[in-house]
Design a protein around this motif. Structure first.
Motif, PDB file in Angstrom:
ATOM      1  N   ASP A 298       9.868   4.677  -8.856  1.00 18.86           N
ATOM      2  CA  ASP A 298       9.157   5.406  -9.907  1.00 18.86           C
ATOM      3  C   ASP A 298       7.952   6.149  -9.344  1.00 18.86           C
ATOM      4  OD1 ASP A 298      10.953   4.397 -11.724  1.00 18.86           O
ATOM      5  OD2 ASP A 298       9.646   2.777 -12.414  1.00 18.86           O
ATOM      6  N   ILE A 299       7.195   5.471  -8.463  1.00 21.66           N
ATOM      7  CA  ILE A 299       5.997   6.085  -7.882  1.00 21.66           C
ATOM      8  C   ILE A 299       6.374   7.259  -6.989  1.00 21.66           C
ATOM      9  CG2 ILE A 299       4.045   5.695  -6.330  1.00 21.66           C
ATOM     10  CD1 ILE A 299       3.975   2.805  -7.308  1.00 21.66           C
ATOM     11  N   THR A 300       7.464   7.104  -6.232  1.00 18.95           N
ATOM     12  CA  THR A 300       7.904   8.172  -5.326  1.00 18.95           C
ATOM     13  C   THR A 300       8.326   9.419  -6.104  1.00 18.95           C
ATOM     14  OG1 THR A 300       8.645   6.530  -3.698  1.00 18.95           O
ATOM     15  CG2 THR A 300       9.519   8.759  -3.482  1.00 18.95           C
ATOM     16  N   ILE A 301       8.998   9.213  -7.226  1.00 21.07           N
ATOM     17  CA  ILE A 301       9.396  10.349  -8.068  1.00 21.07           C
ATOM     18  C   ILE A 301       8.156  11.095  -8.560  1.00 21.07           C
ATOM     19  CG2 ILE A 301      10.420  10.982 -10.296  1.00 21.07           C
ATOM     20  CD1 ILE A 301      12.458   8.719  -9.850  1.00 21.07           C
ATOM     21  N   ARG A 302       7.165  10.334  -9.015  1.00 23.67           N
ATOM     22  CA  ARG A 302       5.917  10.958  -9.485  1.00 23.67           C
ATOM     23  C   ARG A 302       5.204  11.673  -8.346  1.00 23.67           C
ATOM     24  NH1 ARG A 302       4.782   5.941 -11.966  1.00 23.67           N
ATOM     25  NH2 ARG A 302       2.956   5.691 -10.622  1.00 23.67           N
ATOM     26  N   ASP A 303       5.242  11.057  -7.158  1.00 21.86           N
ATOM     27  CA  ASP A 303       4.550  11.642  -6.013  1.00 21.86           C
ATOM     28  C   ASP A 303       5.197  12.959  -5.596  1.00 21.86           C
ATOM     29  OD1 ASP A 303       2.494  11.341  -3.915  1.00 21.86           O
ATOM     30  OD2 ASP A 303       4.224  11.247  -2.569  1.00 21.86           O
ATOM     31  N   LYS A 304       6.525  13.016  -5.618  1.00 22.64           N
ATOM     32  CA  LYS A 304       7.218  14.265  -5.289  1.00 22.64           C
ATOM     33  C   LYS A 304       6.873  15.355  -6.300  1.00 22.64           C
ATOM     34  CE  LYS A 304      11.169  12.189  -2.877  1.00 22.64           C
ATOM     35  NZ  LYS A 304      12.631  11.922  -2.899  1.00 22.64           N
TER      36      LYS A 304
ATOM     37  N   LYS B 186       0.833  -1.200   0.000  1.00 23.09           N
ATOM     38  CA  LYS B 186       0.000   0.000   0.000  1.00 23.09           C
ATOM     39  C   LYS B 186       0.875   1.260   0.000  1.00 23.09           C
ATOM     40  CE  LYS B 186      -2.009  -1.397   3.724  1.00 23.09           C
ATOM     41  NZ  LYS B 186      -2.917  -1.486   4.908  1.00 23.09           N
ATOM     42  N   PHE B 187       0.854   1.990  -1.104  1.00 28.49           N
ATOM     43  CA  PHE B 187       1.629   3.233  -1.191  1.00 28.49           C
ATOM     44  C   PHE B 187       0.727   4.423  -0.903  1.00 28.49           C
ATOM     45  CE2 PHE B 187       3.049   7.001  -3.506  1.00 28.49           C
ATOM     46  CZ  PHE B 187       4.329   7.132  -2.992  1.00 28.49           C
ATOM     47  N   ARG B 188       1.147   5.236   0.045  1.00 27.29           N
ATOM     48  CA  ARG B 188       0.389   6.445   0.387  1.00 27.29           C
ATOM     49  C   ARG B 188       1.137   7.672  -0.131  1.00 27.29           C
ATOM     50  NH1 ARG B 188      -3.818   5.344   3.486  1.00 27.29           N
ATOM     51  NH2 ARG B 188      -3.888   3.294   4.480  1.00 27.29           N
ATOM     52  N   ASN B 189       0.364   8.608  -0.702  1.00 26.10           N
ATOM     53  CA  ASN B 189       0.986   9.776  -1.325  1.00 26.10           C
ATOM     54  C   ASN B 189       1.368  10.828  -0.292  1.00 26.10           C
ATOM     55  OD1 ASN B 189      -1.374  11.101  -0.620  1.00 26.10           O
ATOM     56  ND2 ASN B 189      -2.197  11.153  -2.686  1.00 26.10           N
TER      57      ASN B 189
ATOM     58  N   GLY C  47      -0.824  11.508   2.536  1.00 25.32           N
ATOM     59  CA  GLY C  47      -1.125  10.412   3.444  1.00 25.32           C
ATOM     60  C   GLY C  47      -2.270   9.538   2.981  1.00 25.32           C
ATOM     61  N   ARG C  48      -2.771   9.786   1.773  1.00 21.78           N
ATOM     62  CA  ARG C  48      -3.888   8.992   1.248  1.00 21.78           C
ATOM     63  C   ARG C  48      -3.362   7.786   0.481  1.00 21.78           C
ATOM     64  NH1 ARG C  48      -5.647  14.278  -0.526  1.00 21.78           N
ATOM     65  NH2 ARG C  48      -7.201  15.140   0.897  1.00 21.78           N
ATOM     66  N   LEU C  49      -4.140   6.690   0.522  1.00 17.80           N
ATOM     67  CA  LEU C  49      -3.773   5.509  -0.246  1.00 17.80           C
ATOM     68  C   LEU C  49      -3.856   5.852  -1.725  1.00 17.80           C
ATOM     69  CD1 LEU C  49      -3.048   2.518  -0.304  1.00 17.80           C
ATOM     70  CD2 LEU C  49      -5.490   1.989  -0.286  1.00 17.80           C
ATOM     71  N   ALA C  50      -2.707   5.806  -2.395  1.00 16.81           N
ATOM     72  CA  ALA C  50      -2.644   6.259  -3.780  1.00 16.81           C
ATOM     73  C   ALA C  50      -2.515   5.109  -4.762  1.00 16.81           C
ATOM     74  CB  ALA C  50      -1.467   7.223  -3.959  1.00 16.81           C
ATOM     75  N   GLU C  51      -1.873   4.026  -4.333  1.00 13.77           N
ATOM     76  CA  GLU C  51      -1.650   2.938  -5.284  1.00 13.77           C
ATOM     77  C   GLU C  51      -1.398   1.633  -4.536  1.00 13.77           C
ATOM     78  OE1 GLU C  51       0.974   2.131  -9.334  1.00 13.77           O
ATOM     79  OE2 GLU C  51       0.827   4.119  -8.438  1.00 13.77           O
TER      80      GLU C  51
ATOM     81  N   ASN D  12       4.060  15.458  -8.016  1.00 10.11           N
ATOM     82  CA  ASN D  12       2.667  15.845  -7.760  1.00 10.11           C
ATOM     83  C   ASN D  12       2.560  16.780  -6.563  1.00 10.11           C
ATOM     84  OD1 ASN D  12       1.676  14.317  -9.882  1.00 10.11           O
ATOM     85  ND2 ASN D  12       1.343  12.502  -8.627  1.00 10.11           N
ATOM     86  N   LYS D  13       3.444  16.593  -5.587  1.00 12.17           N
ATOM     87  CA  LYS D  13       3.441  17.465  -4.418  1.00 12.17           C
ATOM     88  C   LYS D  13       3.809  18.899  -4.819  1.00 12.17           C
ATOM     89  CE  LYS D  13       5.357  17.994   0.233  1.00 12.17           C
ATOM     90  NZ  LYS D  13       6.258  17.400   1.271  1.00 12.17           N
TER      91      LYS D  13
END
Length: 332
Positions: free
Chosen positions: A262-268, A142-145, A148-152, A270-271
């Motif tokens: 990859d998801i963390t890069i996108r999340d940063k 469970k990846f949270r953005n 803090g929401r469940l994103a993926e 998006n932030k």
């Protein structure tokens, strides 16, 4: 699974003997008209009566949804049908039947997860401690953005044996089946990760607490722990990220760390996008712009920029964003 889903038709509990007779009848009808592979969810062998019948139905494509719906209405011809997501509940005479539609990729996992009453639900509490989610469709991270929401949900495995082994559950013992519900309870508490605290109602999340209040087998499990004076603890890390190397090593085929990177890069990214352009910022420019009109103005801005939106926001100053927004907003 559907519980008391039917409201218009009176349904009654059935003895195991009648339950088996009903399944024999229905399986012959399915074999003749539907052809899809099915699986009757297993119960502990001494269960005396049943409130409904849960049947997994394997689906291979989107056309199966229509085919199964037509089968229920035109061949089974029940008096009442209730659809809840991928579950069709309907009556067969005075008994409730639940068709649970399962995609081909999740078939093996679903059979194991749903079998034996509360087993999958109870096991799921252990995986949650590793920031994993175990369900009928597999084991997920469970990846949270940044909010803090469940994103993926990242699929870790849909191999039942490996999922069991990770949680220190004896898969061979599971395959032997269970005669009594107490044997299911004994099975789950043999895992080295067993911890009484995770199962207490006061420690469950709101949605979990609401569901388990209605599950008689879950209350029997809590009663079993109390009556047998089982009080074991396991010290899990509070920082669940510490389990990432362990998950990666056990499930290398999931490529978890690479996907997380990859998801963390996108999340940063998006932030940053969220911080540099949002509704509050637009209202600071145009205080009277609120509600529906605010949403329309933001949508117009994003639509106008199209595929260039992300690059523009990331590489522009706040002044440049303001000027561009006002230019588009004032454009007729």
């Amino acid at each position: 699974m559907g519980g008391n889903a039917l409201k218009q038709v009176k349904v009654v509990r059935k003895t195991t003997e009648d339950y088996q007779k009903i399944y024999h009848e229905i399986s012959k009808i399915i074999k003749k008209h539907l052809l899809n592979e099915i699986h009757l969810i297993k119960c502990y062998h001494t269960k005396e009566s049943h409130g409904d019948m849960d049947i997994l139905v394997r689906i291979d494509g989107i056309e199966d949804y229509t085919k199964i719906r037509n089968f229920i209405y035109n061949i089974m011809k029940p008096q009442e049908v209730v659809k809840n997501d991928k579950v069709y509940s309907f009556n067969y005479y005075d008994f409730q039947i639940d068709f649970i539609l399962v995609k081909d990729i999740s078939w093996e996992t679903a059979m194991v997860y749903f079998d034996y009453d509360c087993l999958g639900n109870i096991m799921g509490k252990t995986y949650h401690k590793f920031n994993l989610s175990y369900g009928w469709d597999g084991l997920f991270y469970k990846f949270r953005n940044f909010n803090g929401r469940l994103a993926e949900n990242i699929l870790i495995s849909n191999n039942p044996q490996k999922i069991f082994e990770f949680g220190d559950y004896d898969y061979d013992r599971y395959l032997d089946g269970f005669d009594y519900i107490e044997e299911i309870f004994e099975f789950v508490q043999r895992s080295k990760y067993f911890d009484n605290e995770m199962f207490k109602m006061e420690n469950l999340k709101h949605i979990d607490k609401k569901r388990n209040r209605k599950r008689g087998s879950y209350h029997l499990f809590l009663k079993y722990l109390e009556e047998n004076n089982i009080n074991r603890r396991y010290e899990f890390h509070k920082d669940k990220d510490l389990y990432l190397p362990m998950i990666e090593e056990f499930f290398p085929e999931a490529n978890l760390m690479s996907k997380l990177n990859d998801i963390t890069i996108r999340d940063k990214q998006n932030k940053v996008l969220s911080q540099k352009f949002n509704g509050d910022i637009v209202m600071s420019w145009l205080p009277d712009l609120q509600g529906k009109e605010l949403g329309q103005a933001i949508s117009k801005f994003k639509f106008y920029l199209g595929d260039e939106y992300d690059d523009f926001i990331l590489n522009s100053t706040y002044k440049d964003i303001y000027n561009r927004f006002m230019e588009i907003y004032n454009e007729e």
